[in-house]
Design a protein around this motif. Structure first.
Motif, PDB file in Angstrom:
ATOM      1  N   VAL A   1       0.861  -1.190   0.000  1.00 56.35           N
ATOM      2  CA  VAL A   1       0.000   0.000   0.000  1.00 56.35           C
ATOM      3  C   VAL A   1       0.893   1.233   0.000  1.00 56.35           C
ATOM      4  CG1 VAL A   1      -1.870   1.232   1.142  1.00 56.35           C
ATOM      5  CG2 VAL A   1      -1.727  -1.257   1.334  1.00 56.35           C
ATOM      6  N   ASP A   2       0.888   1.970  -1.097  1.00 52.61           N
ATOM      7  CA  ASP A   2       1.721   3.170  -1.227  1.00 52.61           C
ATOM      8  C   ASP A   2       0.891   4.252  -1.908  1.00 52.61           C
ATOM      9  OD1 ASP A   2       3.781   4.971  -1.295  1.00 52.61           O
ATOM     10  OD2 ASP A   2       4.827   4.034  -2.991  1.00 52.61           O
ATOM     11  N   LEU A   3       0.010   4.860  -1.133  1.00 52.67           N
ATOM     12  CA  LEU A   3      -0.931   5.821  -1.698  1.00 52.67           C
ATOM     13  C   LEU A   3      -0.809   7.202  -1.057  1.00 52.67           C
ATOM     14  CD1 LEU A   3      -4.046   3.460  -1.844  1.00 52.67           C
ATOM     15  CD2 LEU A   3      -2.566   4.131  -3.754  1.00 52.67           C
ATOM     16  N   GLY A   4       0.263   7.422  -0.301  1.00 52.20           N
ATOM     17  CA  GLY A   4       0.504   8.733   0.277  1.00 52.20           C
ATOM     18  C   GLY A   4      -0.103   8.972   1.640  1.00 52.20           C
ATOM     19  N   PHE A   5      -0.639   7.932   2.265  1.00 50.89           N
ATOM     20  CA  PHE A   5      -1.231   8.084   3.592  1.00 50.89           C
ATOM     21  C   PHE A   5      -0.196   7.811   4.684  1.00 50.89           C
ATOM     22  CE2 PHE A   5      -4.947   6.673   0.999  1.00 50.89           C
ATOM     23  CZ  PHE A   5      -5.693   7.838   1.119  1.00 50.89           C
ATOM     24  N   SER A   6      -0.391   8.463   5.822  1.00 50.51           N
ATOM     25  CA  SER A   6       0.402   8.138   7.007  1.00 50.51           C
ATOM     26  C   SER A   6      -0.316   7.025   7.766  1.00 50.51           C
ATOM     27  CB  SER A   6       0.554   9.374   7.903  1.00 50.51           C
ATOM     28  OG  SER A   6      -0.713   9.740   8.438  1.00 50.51           O
ATOM     29  N   PRO A   7       0.393   6.299   8.642  1.00 51.73           N
ATOM     30  CA  PRO A   7      -0.250   5.189   9.367  1.00 51.73           C
ATOM     31  C   PRO A   7      -1.527   5.597  10.096  1.00 51.73           C
ATOM     32  CG  PRO A   7       2.112   5.078   9.660  1.00 51.73           C
ATOM     33  CD  PRO A   7       1.839   6.369   8.927  1.00 51.73           C
ATOM     34  N   GLY A   8      -1.545   6.799  10.676  1.00 51.31           N
ATOM     35  CA  GLY A   8      -2.727   7.227  11.413  1.00 51.31           C
ATOM     36  C   GLY A   8      -3.929   7.518  10.532  1.00 51.31           C
ATOM     37  N   ASP A   9      -3.686   7.774   9.246  1.00 45.54           N
ATOM     38  CA  ASP A   9      -4.790   8.098   8.343  1.00 45.54           C
ATOM     39  C   ASP A   9      -5.775   6.944   8.212  1.00 45.54           C
ATOM     40  OD1 ASP A   9      -3.801  10.634   7.802  1.00 45.54           O
ATOM     41  OD2 ASP A   9      -2.665   9.976   6.044  1.00 45.54           O
ATOM     42  N   TYR A  10      -5.258   5.717   8.255  1.00 48.84           N
ATOM     43  CA  TYR A  10      -6.131   4.565   8.017  1.00 48.84           C
ATOM     44  C   TYR A  10      -7.198   4.423   9.108  1.00 48.84           C
ATOM     45  CZ  TYR A  10      -2.441   3.476   4.708  1.00 48.84           C
ATOM     46  OH  TYR A  10      -1.538   3.556   3.682  1.00 48.84           O
ATOM     47  N   LEU A  11      -6.894   4.921  10.306  1.00 51.44           N
ATOM     48  CA  LEU A  11      -7.870   4.850  11.385  1.00 51.44           C
ATOM     49  C   LEU A  11      -9.025   5.822  11.161  1.00 51.44           C
ATOM     50  CD1 LEU A  11      -5.441   4.672  14.449  1.00 51.44           C
ATOM     51  CD2 LEU A  11      -6.742   2.798  13.432  1.00 51.44           C
ATOM     52  N   LEU A  12      -8.802   6.821  10.329  1.00 53.11           N
ATOM     53  CA  LEU A  12      -9.822   7.831  10.079  1.00 53.11           C
ATOM     54  C   LEU A  12     -10.708   7.491   8.885  1.00 53.11           C
ATOM     55  CD1 LEU A  12      -7.590  11.013  10.575  1.00 53.11           C
ATOM     56  CD2 LEU A  12      -9.051   9.875  12.263  1.00 53.11           C
ATOM     57  N   HIS A  13     -10.327   6.476   8.130  1.00 52.31           N
ATOM     58  CA  HIS A  13     -11.106   6.117   6.947  1.00 52.31           C
ATOM     59  C   HIS A  13     -12.374   5.364   7.341  1.00 52.31           C
ATOM     60  CE1 HIS A  13      -7.242   6.181   4.297  1.00 52.31           C
ATOM     61  NE2 HIS A  13      -7.736   7.379   4.500  1.00 52.31           N
ATOM     62  N   THR A  14     -13.424   5.609   6.607  1.00 54.18           N
ATOM     63  CA  THR A  14     -14.634   4.797   6.784  1.00 54.18           C
ATOM     64  C   THR A  14     -14.366   3.394   6.238  1.00 54.18           C
ATOM     65  OG1 THR A  14     -15.566   5.289   4.608  1.00 54.18           O
ATOM     66  CG2 THR A  14     -16.021   6.863   6.385  1.00 54.18           C
ATOM     67  N   ASP A  15     -15.303   2.483   6.487  1.00 53.25           N
ATOM     68  CA  ASP A  15     -15.142   1.118   5.994  1.00 53.25           C
ATOM     69  C   ASP A  15     -15.025   1.083   4.473  1.00 53.25           C
ATOM     70  OD1 ASP A  15     -15.387   0.059   8.583  1.00 53.25           O
ATOM     71  OD2 ASP A  15     -17.575   0.022   8.427  1.00 53.25           O
ATOM     72  N   LEU A  16     -15.855   1.843   3.780  1.00 54.76           N
ATOM     73  CA  LEU A  16     -15.805   1.815   2.321  1.00 54.76           C
ATOM     74  C   LEU A  16     -14.584   2.539   1.782  1.00 54.76           C
ATOM     75  CD1 LEU A  16     -19.508   2.104   1.127  1.00 54.76           C
ATOM     76  CD2 LEU A  16     -18.169   0.114   1.844  1.00 54.76           C
ATOM     77  N   GLN A  17     -14.062   3.519   2.514  1.00 57.73           N
ATOM     78  CA  GLN A  17     -12.776   4.096   2.131  1.00 57.73           C
ATOM     79  C   GLN A  17     -11.666   3.051   2.268  1.00 57.73           C
ATOM     80  OE1 GLN A  17     -13.025   7.685   4.707  1.00 57.73           O
ATOM     81  NE2 GLN A  17     -12.407   8.833   2.869  1.00 57.73           N
ATOM     82  N   ALA A  18     -11.711   2.250   3.336  1.00 53.69           N
ATOM     83  CA  ALA A  18     -10.736   1.167   3.506  1.00 53.69           C
ATOM     84  C   ALA A  18     -10.839   0.171   2.356  1.00 53.69           C
ATOM     85  CB  ALA A  18     -10.951   0.457   4.839  1.00 53.69           C
TER      86      ALA A  18
END
Length: 342
Positions: free
Chosen positions: A204-221
């Motif tokens: 996964v190399d899309l420009g997000f920081s590790p903490g960003d994934y916790l802020l994504h909704t399920d469908l964003q994930a």
């Protein structure tokens, strides 16, 4: 001198119905289970949940002799894209035998996540593929459809099998996201678990920081996982243009005969036009996982119902995912589409 153990091992290896099933890393041993062709065809995946309690034999890896293998090809996929339907359609006695998500390849991924190095995994993966490549009939090819959690190992698998061709299947982004939404809580948990594994695999190399994934909704994930796999598929197709092709679920469903014919040509399978028509008639009217009769138009209706129920969320996530893809340089429509002849 040939021992009774040697004879027992060789007898097991010589029978294709003895499927390599699990790899026991601490003991460096393979478990093999007895699963005949009809049973394999009748279950969706070659995992414990569907296999029941077949006869089992375990052998140390060092005790296993080289085995006679058939040509091997692969159907890799990004999930919920009709790959099981295609794999089932290509299981034709005398032409090809298909293996749908064999557990032993999942074990390679689990072992990797527990710290195994590429140098440790490579020979075991090579031997796993050899054991999987034992056909029921001499003239057959073996087509393996791994689980999509195995995708990080695609490059390694193709480097071990330089004669193999690979089809990479995917559902278009809106179709995939809507499918996850339609599956409710379990679908949403599944995509988060998948994303966790993809992060562990480093794909996964899309420009997000590790903490960003916790802020994504399920469908964003779900969309992030889809984009990671599309980026991987694009790299593979670009690196191996003569061996790798891509196929959308919607193309397969709308043009099944032409799709099967094109896949057969990619894999070097000898299917007659009459055989292709019979395969479509037999497989595209049944649920790929249960075998139950599938009403014409039901898939489209299910998609429409799911979209209607979750339209606002799906549309927002798709727009967001397109922006992420553009920023990260990921092709929403990947290259090297399978060529369907007229």
């Amino acid at each position: 001198m040939t021992t009774n153990l040697d004879q027992f091992v060789r007898s097991t290896i010589s029978q294709a119905e003895w499927l390599v099933h699990r790899y026991d890393a601490p003991r460096d041993a393979f478990q093999m289970i007895q699963v005949d062709r009809a049973t394999r065809a009748g279950i969706p995946f070659l995992v414990d949940e569907h296999l029941g309690t077949p006869s089992l034999r375990a052998f140390r890896r060092a005790d296993l002799p080289a085995c006679s293998t058939a040509p091997m090809h692969f159907i890799f996929h990004s999930a919920y894209c009709c790959s099981t339907l295609l794999a089932r359609s290509l299981d034709v006695p005398g032409v090809a035998t298909t293996l749908k998500e064999p557990q032993v390849l999942n074990d390679m991924v689990g072992w990797r996540h527990r710290g195994a190095t590429p140098a440790q995994i490579r020979p075991v993966l090579d031997q796993s593929l050899a054991l999987l490549a034992r056909p029921f009939e001499d003239a057959e090819s073996v087509i393996v459809k791994p689980s999509n959690v195995v995708n990080a190992l695609i490059g390694g698998m193709l480097s071990l099998r330089t004669d193999a061709h690979a089809l990479l299947m995917y559902a278009p982004l809106p179709v995939f996201v809507a499918s996850i939404a339609r599956k409710g809580m379990w679908g949403r948990l599944w995509v988060r678990d998948l994303l966790k594994k993809q992060l562990a695999d480093g794909i996964v190399d899309l420009g997000f920081s590790p903490g960003d994934y916790l802020l994504h909704t399920d469908l964003q994930a779900a969309a992030v996982g889809w984009l990671a796999q599309q980026a991987l598929f694009t790299r593979l197709a670009t690196a191996m243009p003569h061996r790798v092709r891509l196929l959308s679920s919607e193309v397969l469903v709308s043009q099944p005969a032409r799709s099967i014919d094109a896949v057969a040509k990619l894999f070097g399978l000898r299917l007659e036009e009459k055989s292709v028509a019979a395969l479509v008639a037999d497989n595209f009217t049944r649920d790929a996982k249960t075998g139950a009769a599938f009403e014409v138009g039901r898939r489209s209706q299910d998609q429409a119902d799911g979209l209607a129920l979750h339209r606002d969320e799906i549309e927002k996530v798709v727009v967001w995912a397109h922006a992420v893809a553009e920023a990260a340089g990921v092709a929403i429509a990947p290259p090297a589409a399978l060529h369907l002849s007229l």
